[in-house]
Design a protein around this motif. Sequence first.
Motif, mmCIF file in Angstrom:
data_model
loop_
_atom_site.group_PDB
_atom_site.id
_atom_site.type_symbol
_atom_site.label_atom_id
_atom_site.label_comp_id
_atom_site.label_asym_id
_atom_site.label_seq_id
_atom_site.Cartn_x
_atom_site.Cartn_y
_atom_site.Cartn_z
ATOM 1 N N PHE A 1 15.180 31.126 32.963
ATOM 2 C CA PHE A 1 15.230 30.316 32.065
ATOM 3 C C PHE A 1 16.825 30.601 31.822
ATOM 4 O O PHE A 1 17.141 29.659 30.171
ATOM 5 N N VAL A 2 18.325 31.211 32.167
ATOM 6 C CA VAL A 2 19.489 30.471 31.971
ATOM 7 C C VAL A 2 19.620 29.569 32.248
ATOM 8 O O VAL A 2 20.600 28.895 31.747
ATOM 9 N N SER A 10 18.156 26.803 30.265
ATOM 10 C CA SER A 10 18.651 26.770 28.461
ATOM 11 C C SER A 10 20.178 25.921 29.221
ATOM 12 O O SER A 10 20.862 24.766 28.085
ATOM 13 N N ARG A 58 21.849 21.653 27.953
ATOM 14 C CA ARG A 58 22.705 21.867 26.960
ATOM 15 C C ARG A 58 23.959 21.051 27.425
ATOM 16 O O ARG A 58 24.802 20.809 27.272
ATOM 17 N N SER A 91 21.656 28.487 15.571
ATOM 18 C CA SER A 91 21.064 28.117 17.076
ATOM 19 C C SER A 91 22.276 27.987 17.668
ATOM 20 O O SER A 91 21.813 28.356 19.027
ATOM 21 N N PHE A 133 21.200 30.321 21.189
ATOM 22 C CA PHE A 133 20.943 29.921 22.686
ATOM 23 C C PHE A 133 22.602 28.894 23.251
ATOM 24 O O PHE A 133 22.407 29.214 24.676
ATOM 25 N N VAL A 164 25.216 30.929 27.239
ATOM 26 C CA VAL A 164 24.458 31.276 27.084
ATOM 27 C C VAL A 164 23.775 31.367 26.355
ATOM 28 O O VAL A 164 22.102 31.865 26.333
ATOM 29 N N GLY A 165 24.319 32.111 24.851
ATOM 30 C CA GLY A 165 23.509 32.520 23.604
ATOM 31 C C GLY A 165 22.920 33.339 24.044
ATOM 32 O O GLY A 165 23.900 34.168 24.416
ATOM 33 N N GLY A 212 20.747 34.851 26.205
ATOM 34 C CA GLY A 212 20.810 34.992 27.088
ATOM 35 C C GLY A 212 21.782 36.295 27.013
ATOM 36 O O GLY A 212 21.620 37.163 28.611
#
Length: 396
Positions: free
Chosen positions: A68-69, A72, A76, A302, A306, A331-332, A335
């Motif tokens: 997932f990380v 993401s 970006r 946002s 994220f 990483v938000g 994360g």
Amino acid sequence: MWTIMSMWRSVRIRLPNVSDIQVFVLLFSQVISAQIAFYPLIVLGIARGLTKSVRCNEAIAGFLLIGFVTLSILLRGASIELLTKLLQFYFGIVFVIAAFSLDRKLRIGAGQVWIFVGLVFYEVISYSIFDIQPITHQHPDIVNAEPGERASIGLGVVRAYGPAVNSSVSGSILAIMFFLFYTNRSVRQNIDTSSSTYLLGCVFLAFVLCGSVTAYLTFGLLVGLSFPRIMRKWKFEKAVRGYTTESTKTFKRLIVVLGFLLCCYLLSDFLEALIGSRVNFRYLEFIWNFKSEQASRLSSFSDVLFGVDLVGMTPSETGGDFVLFDAVQKVGLLGVFGLLAALYYFCPRENRVFLLAGYLSSLHYGTIFVLCGQVFFGALCANSIALSRPAEIIRR
């Protein structure tokens, strides 16, 4: 002569093995400038343990988090170099936990803890008594100021950087070590009571000598979080030692009080300088305002959830003085909390309070993210900390 020979035959000495040396290099890689060997040694530990059974739930959780990380970060606009740096710095601890969990020969023992504490003592003695610059003050990680200037807290007194080459990180780890060793009897199962007491006292003194407000706040947090466990320990010891006479207990208390007063006297200049420069409202207000100003740079919900746009960012921009804020940027919040949830899941229940303290102390310099912290907290989550010394004498 016969008595000495009999004693020698009644003991055996276990010399350091390959795993002991491997853990030493991992834990002290920053201070001995062996960072390049860190992840190869972690991969070696994982490879050695792959022949054993792997718990599927933990493996799946780790893969999902890293996947997932990674997705993401790439979406970006991060470069491959930045992706590698972010995974290494913020999520490298997942691989460290895997190495300690799979290779059960990897353990942090009393020998490594004594070296950890000894480096702090060496640093303070070298600079304050002999006026010789210690190796930690010559480290390339210390930049933007003279090492002595950064270590000085006034009145000619210096604080220690420690094995993490950072007072906040080393001090926070020592604070957590103190409570871990004091409250968790399973960690102390392979060391006798007197040695455990000496080690505990030295860990506490080394924690004080790091002179870090972050470490002191971590210690205060653990006082509150560990209070029920400490009370249970006191009740247990009272029940076990019920046979002890009142005069003996009074004598022991007197020795403790005299020892405490002696330490306060010897550390009086250090404590006076520390309180004047760090433990005061003006300094805490400055830190609060500085962190608030940094946090205000997140412009939208946002970005918070994220992470920000990573196009054009370089690996050197990772970390900094407010590491958890940088983690939210890169990483938000998903994360950051995903990592905390995964570590909480991996960590044994009795160690979770110490993991939480490490995570909160990472607000400043990233206690849990630097290499030294990754090893300590990785071993903590894998339940691989036991005070069995590599060269201890074990009676048969």
